[in-house]
Structure formats: structure tokens, C-alpha cells
Enzyme design. Structure first.
Site, mmCIF file in Angstrom:
data_model
loop_
_atom_site.group_PDB
_atom_site.id
_atom_site.type_symbol
_atom_site.label_atom_id
_atom_site.label_comp_id
_atom_site.label_asym_id
_atom_site.label_seq_id
_atom_site.Cartn_x
_atom_site.Cartn_y
_atom_site.Cartn_z
ATOM 1 C CG HIS A 1 -1.702 1.232 1.447
ATOM 2 N ND1 HIS A 1 -3.042 1.345 1.126
ATOM 3 C CD2 HIS A 1 -1.344 2.440 1.964
ATOM 4 C CE1 HIS A 1 -3.465 2.564 1.421
ATOM 5 N NE2 HIS A 1 -2.457 3.245 1.939
ATOM 6 C CD GLU A 2 1.755 3.523 3.862
ATOM 7 O OE1 GLU A 2 1.862 4.559 3.187
ATOM 8 O OE2 GLU A 2 0.862 3.368 4.729
ATOM 9 C CG HIS B 1 0.431 6.291 -0.717
ATOM 10 N ND1 HIS B 1 -0.795 6.669 -1.219
ATOM 11 C CD2 HIS B 1 0.183 5.789 0.517
ATOM 12 C CE1 HIS B 1 -1.735 6.398 -0.320
ATOM 13 N NE2 HIS B 1 -1.174 5.855 0.733
ATOM 14 C CG ASP C 1 -4.587 6.842 1.478
ATOM 15 O OD1 ASP C 1 -4.178 5.662 1.493
ATOM 16 O OD2 ASP C 1 -4.004 7.775 2.051
HETATM 17 ZN ZN LIG Z 1 -2.339 5.277 2.297
#
Ligand SMILES: [Zn+2]
Length: 189
Positions: free
Chosen positions: A114-115, A118, A124
Site C-alpha cells: 500500500h505505502e 503511494h 488513498d
Molecule cells: Zn495510504
């Protein structure tokens, strides 16, 4: 033909061949794939997790390759408390912070992919859907899915291919900090 003209003709042919050879050997791609070197020296507990996350992104996307410890496009840190987050400086560059306390509650691999998402240009998307990687902690601690959806993966591929509109690219590639992706649980005691 006399010898002088013959020499000129041979020279011209050699030049043409060299030019042609150069063109064939080095075709100019529309957009070169980016190698994103990630460094886990500051996240020793999560080096293996980072490698798994890199493989997931490499398998799901085109136009980029995450490679371990060849440089510092992406530095990965482990921290204690404060929450996991990502700090993107530009597309494919930045820092990821993994909170060891959160990684004991949520899937550390899901947090990592997830990170990194980015850093790869994704915002998000807290919709509670476990099939969506960028839903982060909104899908709960029982969600361990570490894979981007096809839509998410294709978005990343398009960003790195440079095929999105300038406006679309600008909103996805600039300097930005992404925090609070993983809601804190009530602490004990
Ligand atoms: Zn996030």
C-alpha cells in the site's frame, strides 16, 4: 568510377550504415521504463517483506521495475508508533515508513505494498473493500490482501508510461505525504 568517387561512395555508405546501425541498436522508446531502487538498510525487520512487495508490483505493472539496494529512489524505514505512512517526493521517489506496532495488527505485506503504491502515484481510497489495495486499514485488520486491483495496477502502468493527461499526471506525481492509512486500534491499558 574513378578512385576518388569510389572512395567518397564507400565513405558515404559507411556513414549511412553506421547511422542505420545506431538507429537499430538504440531505438528511442516512447517512454523508458524506470528502475526504482529501494533501500531497506533502515528497515531490517522488513527487508523480506519489501522484496515481496516489490515482486507484487513488478508482476502487476509495466514500465517500472523495483530493484533492491541498487540506489535510493525509495528509502524504507521502520518506526515505532505514529503510524505507517509514505512521503512521495516525485513519481517513483520518496520514503516509506512502517510502524512496527501497526504491522503487528495489520498485514505487514499489505501495509508495505500500500505505502509503495503511494510512491507509485496512487492516492488513498478508503472504501473498506479488501480487494482494493489503497483502501488500506479501512478494510480492517482481517484483510491481508497485498495485491493491487487491476484498475490500480493499470493506473500505475499508465503513469509510468506517461500516457495520462498532464493534469492527471500532475495530481499523481507531485510531492505529497500520505498519512493515516491505517486507523489506530484502542491501545491496551
Ligand atoms: Zn495510504
Amino acid at each position: 568510377m574513378n578512385s576518388r568517387i569510389k572512395r567518397l561512395a564507400v565513405a558515404a555508405l559507411a556513414t549511412a550504415t553506421a547511422t542505420l546501425g545506431l538507429t537499430v541498436a538504440n531505438p528511442a522508446p516512447a517512454s523508458a521504463a524506470m528502475t526504482i531502487c529501494y533501500n531497506t538498510s533502515q528497515a531490517p525487520s522488513y527487508a523480506g517483506i519489501a522484496n515481496q512487495a516489490a515482486s507484487i508490483w513488478n508482476n502487476a505493472t509495466t514500465n517500472l521495475t523495483l530493484t533492491a539496494n541498487c540506489g535510493t529512489n525509495l528509502r524504507i524505514y521502520q518506526i515505532t508508533g505514529g503510524g505507517s505512512y509514505a512521503q512521495r517526493t516525485s513519481l517513483g521517489n520518496g520514503r516509506v515508513y512502517i510502524d512496527t506496532q501497526q504491522a503487528a495488527q495489520y498485514s505487514p505485506l499489505r501495509i508495505m505494498t500500500h505505502e509503495i503504491g503511494h510512491i507509485l502515484g496512487l492516492p488513498d481510497n478508503y472504501n473498506g473493500n479488501c480487494a482494493i489495495l489503497m483502501s488500506g486499514g479501512s478494510a480492517g485488520t482481517s484483510c491481508t490482501n497485498p495485491y493491487p486491483s487491476t484498475t490500480e495496477a493499470n493506473r500505475v502502468s499508465s503513469l509510468f508510461a506517461g500516457t495520462l493527461s498532464a493534469n492527471d499526471r500532475r495530481s499523481s506525481t507531485g510531492s505529497q505525504v500520505f498519512k493515516d492509512s491505517w486507523p489506530g486500534l484502542l491501545s491496551v491499558g
